[in-house]
Design a protein around this motif. Sequence first.
Motif, PDB file in Angstrom:
ATOM      1  N   PRO A   1     -16.824  12.595 -10.830  1.00  0.00           N
ATOM      2  CA  PRO A   1     -18.189  12.180 -10.505  1.00  0.00           C
ATOM      3  C   PRO A   1     -19.253  13.121 -11.073  1.00  0.00           C
ATOM      4  O   PRO A   1     -20.398  12.710 -11.252  1.00  0.00           O
ATOM      5  CB  PRO A   1     -18.210  12.193  -8.976  1.00  0.00           C
ATOM      6  CG  PRO A   1     -16.801  11.919  -8.579  1.00  0.00           C
ATOM      7  CD  PRO A   1     -15.974  12.632  -9.626  1.00  0.00           C
ATOM      8  N   ASP A   2     -18.881  14.347 -11.378  1.00  0.00           N
ATOM      9  CA  ASP A   2     -19.868  15.290 -11.907  1.00  0.00           C
ATOM     10  C   ASP A   2     -20.202  15.065 -13.379  1.00  0.00           C
ATOM     11  O   ASP A   2     -20.987  15.817 -13.959  1.00  0.00           O
ATOM     12  CB  ASP A   2     -19.404  16.729 -11.681  1.00  0.00           C
ATOM     13  CG  ASP A   2     -19.532  17.135 -10.224  1.00  0.00           C
ATOM     14  OD1 ASP A   2     -20.334  16.502  -9.498  1.00  0.00           O
ATOM     15  OD2 ASP A   2     -18.835  18.069  -9.804  1.00  0.00           O
ATOM     16  N   LEU A   3     -19.656  14.018 -13.978  1.00  0.00           N
ATOM     17  CA  LEU A   3     -20.068  13.687 -15.347  1.00  0.00           C
ATOM     18  C   LEU A   3     -21.529  13.271 -15.407  1.00  0.00           C
ATOM     19  O   LEU A   3     -22.105  13.201 -16.475  1.00  0.00           O
ATOM     20  CB  LEU A   3     -19.174  12.587 -15.932  1.00  0.00           C
ATOM     21  CG  LEU A   3     -17.824  13.074 -16.441  1.00  0.00           C
ATOM     22  CD1 LEU A   3     -16.915  11.895 -16.736  1.00  0.00           C
ATOM     23  CD2 LEU A   3     -17.981  13.955 -17.668  1.00  0.00           C
ATOM     24  N   ASP A   4     -22.128  13.023 -14.232  1.00  0.00           N
ATOM     25  CA  ASP A   4     -23.571  12.745 -14.239  1.00  0.00           C
ATOM     26  C   ASP A   4     -24.369  14.017 -14.527  1.00  0.00           C
ATOM     27  O   ASP A   4     -25.576  13.972 -14.670  1.00  0.00           O
ATOM     28  CB  ASP A   4     -24.029  12.069 -12.945  1.00  0.00           C
ATOM     29  CG  ASP A   4     -23.733  12.882 -11.692  1.00  0.00           C
ATOM     30  OD1 ASP A   4     -23.374  14.064 -11.795  1.00  0.00           O
ATOM     31  OD2 ASP A   4     -23.851  12.312 -10.595  1.00  0.00           O
ATOM     32  N   LEU A   5     -23.694  15.147 -14.628  1.00  0.00           N
ATOM     33  CA  LEU A   5     -24.306  16.409 -15.062  1.00  0.00           C
ATOM     34  C   LEU A   5     -23.870  16.736 -16.490  1.00  0.00           C
ATOM     35  O   LEU A   5     -23.809  17.902 -16.872  1.00  0.00           O
ATOM     36  CB  LEU A   5     -23.866  17.557 -14.149  1.00  0.00           C
ATOM     37  CG  LEU A   5     -24.331  17.506 -12.706  1.00  0.00           C
ATOM     38  CD1 LEU A   5     -23.607  18.558 -11.887  1.00  0.00           C
ATOM     39  CD2 LEU A   5     -25.824  17.723 -12.645  1.00  0.00           C
ATOM     40  N   ALA A   6     -23.551  15.731 -17.274  1.00  0.00           N
ATOM     41  CA  ALA A   6     -22.942  15.931 -18.580  1.00  0.00           C
ATOM     42  C   ALA A   6     -23.822  16.684 -19.568  1.00  0.00           C
ATOM     43  O   ALA A   6     -23.340  17.152 -20.585  1.00  0.00           O
ATOM     44  CB  ALA A   6     -22.529  14.588 -19.186  1.00  0.00           C
TER      45      ALA A   6
END
Length: 183
Positions: free
Chosen positions: A54-59
């Motif tokens: 889910p932290d791929l929104d901080l990619a």
Amino acid sequence: MPSGRVHNLINIAMYTGLAAGALYLTQQRSVVITPAQGLYFSLGYGVGTFLLSPDLDLAEGNVDSKRRWGPLGFLWVPYGVLFSHRGLSHTWILGPITRLLYLGLMVALLWGLVNALLPHQFTLPLLGPPRLDYQLLATKLGYPLLIGYYLSQWLHLMADGVRPDHGLKHSRRKMRGAARHFR
């Protein structure tokens, strides 16, 4: 909030416990888990833990999941721009779907680009329609794959303190604000 490394350790510990429990229950003949089902569950769980976090929104930043994509990590930057951190991408049902749809879109775009640049290098011979037992694929392999993927995502969200109604609360709050605006 836990770091990426702590998220991974939580997921690995849970996976180890689940694998031990599944092995025990299978040996006791309480549950029947085929090797293919175990493999697909593990594949979904691993992908959800290490590649589609889910932290791929901080990619845009230095995220473990993005780094694991190696040279293709740059493909996740637009995802980070599209989805705000802890927004829709951190919901229990839609968040994991957004990553799968985004991945499918990126694969399709890359495939199209490769075929446009090298049209005769990557064509597949026509073998006729595939003869697959779709019910077998869905029930015996697809479900374990999705269960593993979603479980890894949910563990991440639980560690972040995100409740299952996170997206609903956020949507209701936005709708109330919009309703006040129009009064």
